[in-house]
Design a protein around this motif. Structure first.
Motif, PDB file in Angstrom:
ATOM      1  N   ASP A   1      -5.436  -5.320  -5.158  1.00 30.39           N
ATOM      2  CA  ASP A   1      -4.918  -5.469  -6.517  1.00 30.39           C
ATOM      3  C   ASP A   1      -3.979  -4.329  -6.890  1.00 30.39           C
ATOM      4  OD1 ASP A   1      -6.307  -7.821  -6.849  1.00 30.39           O
ATOM      5  OD2 ASP A   1      -7.942  -6.933  -8.018  1.00 30.39           O
ATOM      6  N   SER A   2      -4.333  -3.102  -6.519  1.00 32.88           N
ATOM      7  CA  SER A   2      -3.451  -1.969  -6.806  1.00 32.88           C
ATOM      8  C   SER A   2      -2.140  -2.093  -6.050  1.00 32.88           C
ATOM      9  CB  SER A   2      -4.141  -0.649  -6.455  1.00 32.88           C
ATOM     10  OG  SER A   2      -5.196  -0.373  -7.346  1.00 32.88           O
ATOM     11  N   ALA A   3      -2.219  -2.488  -4.786  1.00 35.59           N
ATOM     12  CA  ALA A   3      -1.003  -2.654  -3.992  1.00 35.59           C
ATOM     13  C   ALA A   3      -0.065  -3.672  -4.633  1.00 35.59           C
ATOM     14  CB  ALA A   3      -1.360  -3.079  -2.571  1.00 35.59           C
ATOM     15  N   ARG A   4      -0.616  -4.772  -5.097  1.00 36.57           N
ATOM     16  CA  ARG A   4       0.221  -5.818  -5.688  1.00 36.57           C
ATOM     17  C   ARG A   4       0.766  -5.400  -7.050  1.00 36.57           C
ATOM     18  NH1 ARG A   4      -3.554 -10.780  -3.348  1.00 36.57           N
ATOM     19  NH2 ARG A   4      -2.452 -10.884  -1.342  1.00 36.57           N
ATOM     20  N   ALA A   5      -0.020  -4.655  -7.819  1.00 39.57           N
ATOM     21  CA  ALA A   5       0.453  -4.191  -9.127  1.00 39.57           C
ATOM     22  C   ALA A   5       1.645  -3.246  -8.970  1.00 39.57           C
ATOM     23  CB  ALA A   5      -0.678  -3.505  -9.882  1.00 39.57           C
ATOM     24  N   VAL A   6       1.546  -2.319  -8.032  1.00 40.69           N
ATOM     25  CA  VAL A   6       2.636  -1.366  -7.818  1.00 40.69           C
ATOM     26  C   VAL A   6       3.861  -2.080  -7.256  1.00 40.69           C
ATOM     27  CG1 VAL A   6       3.332   0.688  -6.535  1.00 40.69           C
ATOM     28  CG2 VAL A   6       1.064   0.576  -7.542  1.00 40.69           C
ATOM     29  N   ALA A   7       3.656  -3.032  -6.353  1.00 44.06           N
ATOM     30  CA  ALA A   7       4.779  -3.781  -5.791  1.00 44.06           C
ATOM     31  C   ALA A   7       5.522  -4.563  -6.868  1.00 44.06           C
ATOM     32  CB  ALA A   7       4.285  -4.724  -4.701  1.00 44.06           C
ATOM     33  N   THR A   8       4.788  -5.155  -7.802  1.00 43.75           N
ATOM     34  CA  THR A   8       5.426  -5.893  -8.896  1.00 43.75           C
ATOM     35  C   THR A   8       6.249  -4.950  -9.769  1.00 43.75           C
ATOM     36  OG1 THR A   8       3.695  -7.572  -8.932  1.00 43.75           O
ATOM     37  CG2 THR A   8       4.995  -7.310 -10.939  1.00 43.75           C
ATOM     38  N   ALA A   9       5.692  -3.787 -10.085  1.00 46.27           N
ATOM     39  CA  ALA A   9       6.423  -2.816 -10.900  1.00 46.27           C
ATOM     40  C   ALA A   9       7.677  -2.340 -10.183  1.00 46.27           C
ATOM     41  CB  ALA A   9       5.514  -1.637 -11.231  1.00 46.27           C
TER      42      ALA A   9
END
Length: 296
Positions: free
Chosen positions: A100-108
């Motif tokens: 979830d953290s990986a995907r959140a940072v990638a989206t940002a």
């Protein structure tokens, strides 16, 4: 040659940075540890005072950080990498963190016009030093293609696992297998010991039979059969028990969130938790054979 900001210079990040410098890249380094920064300067990198300073104007930013909250803070927090990076820069997070953290940072990062991949590694400190790591990479095709030449300096294999977060998914699944397999190898050697079977003889059989696995043939937890394994160095780490426990916990969190049955993974996490709670977290993860043998 690229200008690279490298953030996180621990046991893995430091040698990875050194390989980038050896390849001719200009590297700006940041870490909270003054000793780590000094080692980076000795390797040929320049020192940055903040994560933002390391990222400012860089073609590529690489991070190797302890956990998801650190990755979120470094990329998305005040004075973070995403705000400091130039448009079109490539961001490579080599940390092992939750999906979830990986995907959140990638989206940002994508929203800010930046390319990003999650690229956790396998291979331990020895692989980092030798430049033979395996990278499990998640992200869009264009970002993965851009990351390949950089990752290939630090590793022998780069596997595109899929979209953002799938590199992390591959890492936690792989290390759950590794943790379980190491325990099975440890149990087998301790059973052999009590049955009067010589450890070398068991290795000679199992390394050529159906029990063969990396934990046996490359990282054998007893001294002798594999001279390069940590067992021959009093289980000094390559990959600590604490780090194995971290990855097993990530796997258990992911299993709970996604309704996946992982009873062997849960058992492995429990055993490594016990081993670490006994004060052995800084030992190589293969050192759990001592607990299985009944040693203190």
């Amino acid at each position: 040659m690229a200008t690279i900001g490298f953030i996180g210079l621990g046991n893995m990040g430091g040698p990875m940075l050194a390989n980038l410098v050896k390849a001719g890249h200009t590297v700006r380094a940041f870490d909270l540890s003054a000793d780590a920064l000094a080692r980076a300067e000795t390797a040929g990198a320049s020192r940055a005072d903040t994560a933002a300073a390391a990222a400012d104007g860089a073609d590529v930013v690489i991070t190797m950080l302890p956990a998801g909250q650190h990755v979120r803070a470094v990329y998305m927090g005040e004075g973070g990498v995403i705000g400091a990076a130039r448009s079109g820069a490539l961001l490579i997070d080599c940390s092992t963190i939750d999906v979830d953290s990986a995907r959140a940072v990638a989206t940002a990062a994508s929203d800010a016009g930046l390319l990003m991949v999650d690229a956790p590694v396998s291979g331990g400190v020895g692989g980092a030093e030798a430049g033979t790591l395996t990278f499990m990479v998640g992200g869009p095709d264009a970002a993965v293609e851009a990351a390949h030449p950089i990752l290939e300096i630090m590793g022998k294999a780069v596997v595109h696992a899929g979209g953002s977060g799938t590199g992390q998914a591959a890492k936690i699944c792989n290390n759950m297998m590794l943790g379980i397999q190491m325990l099975s190898v440890c149990e087998a050697f301790m059973l052999a010991k009590r049955l009067g079977l010589d450890a070398q003889k068991l290795f000679d059989v199992s390394s050529k039979a159906s029990g063969q696995c990396w934990s046996l043939t490359t990282y054998c937890p007893v001294p002798g059969p594999v001279p390069t394994s940590p067992a021959n160095r009093d289980h000094a780490p390559g990959f600590t028990a604490t780090m194995m426990l971290k990855d097993l916990k990530l796997a258990q969190d992911a299993a709970a969130t996604n309704d996946a049955a992982t009873p062997m993974g849960a058992a492995a996490a429990g055993l490594y938790s016990l081993f670490c709670n006994q004060g052995h977290g800084g030992m190589d993860f293969s050192g759990i054979i001592r607990m299985i043998d009944g040693q203190s």
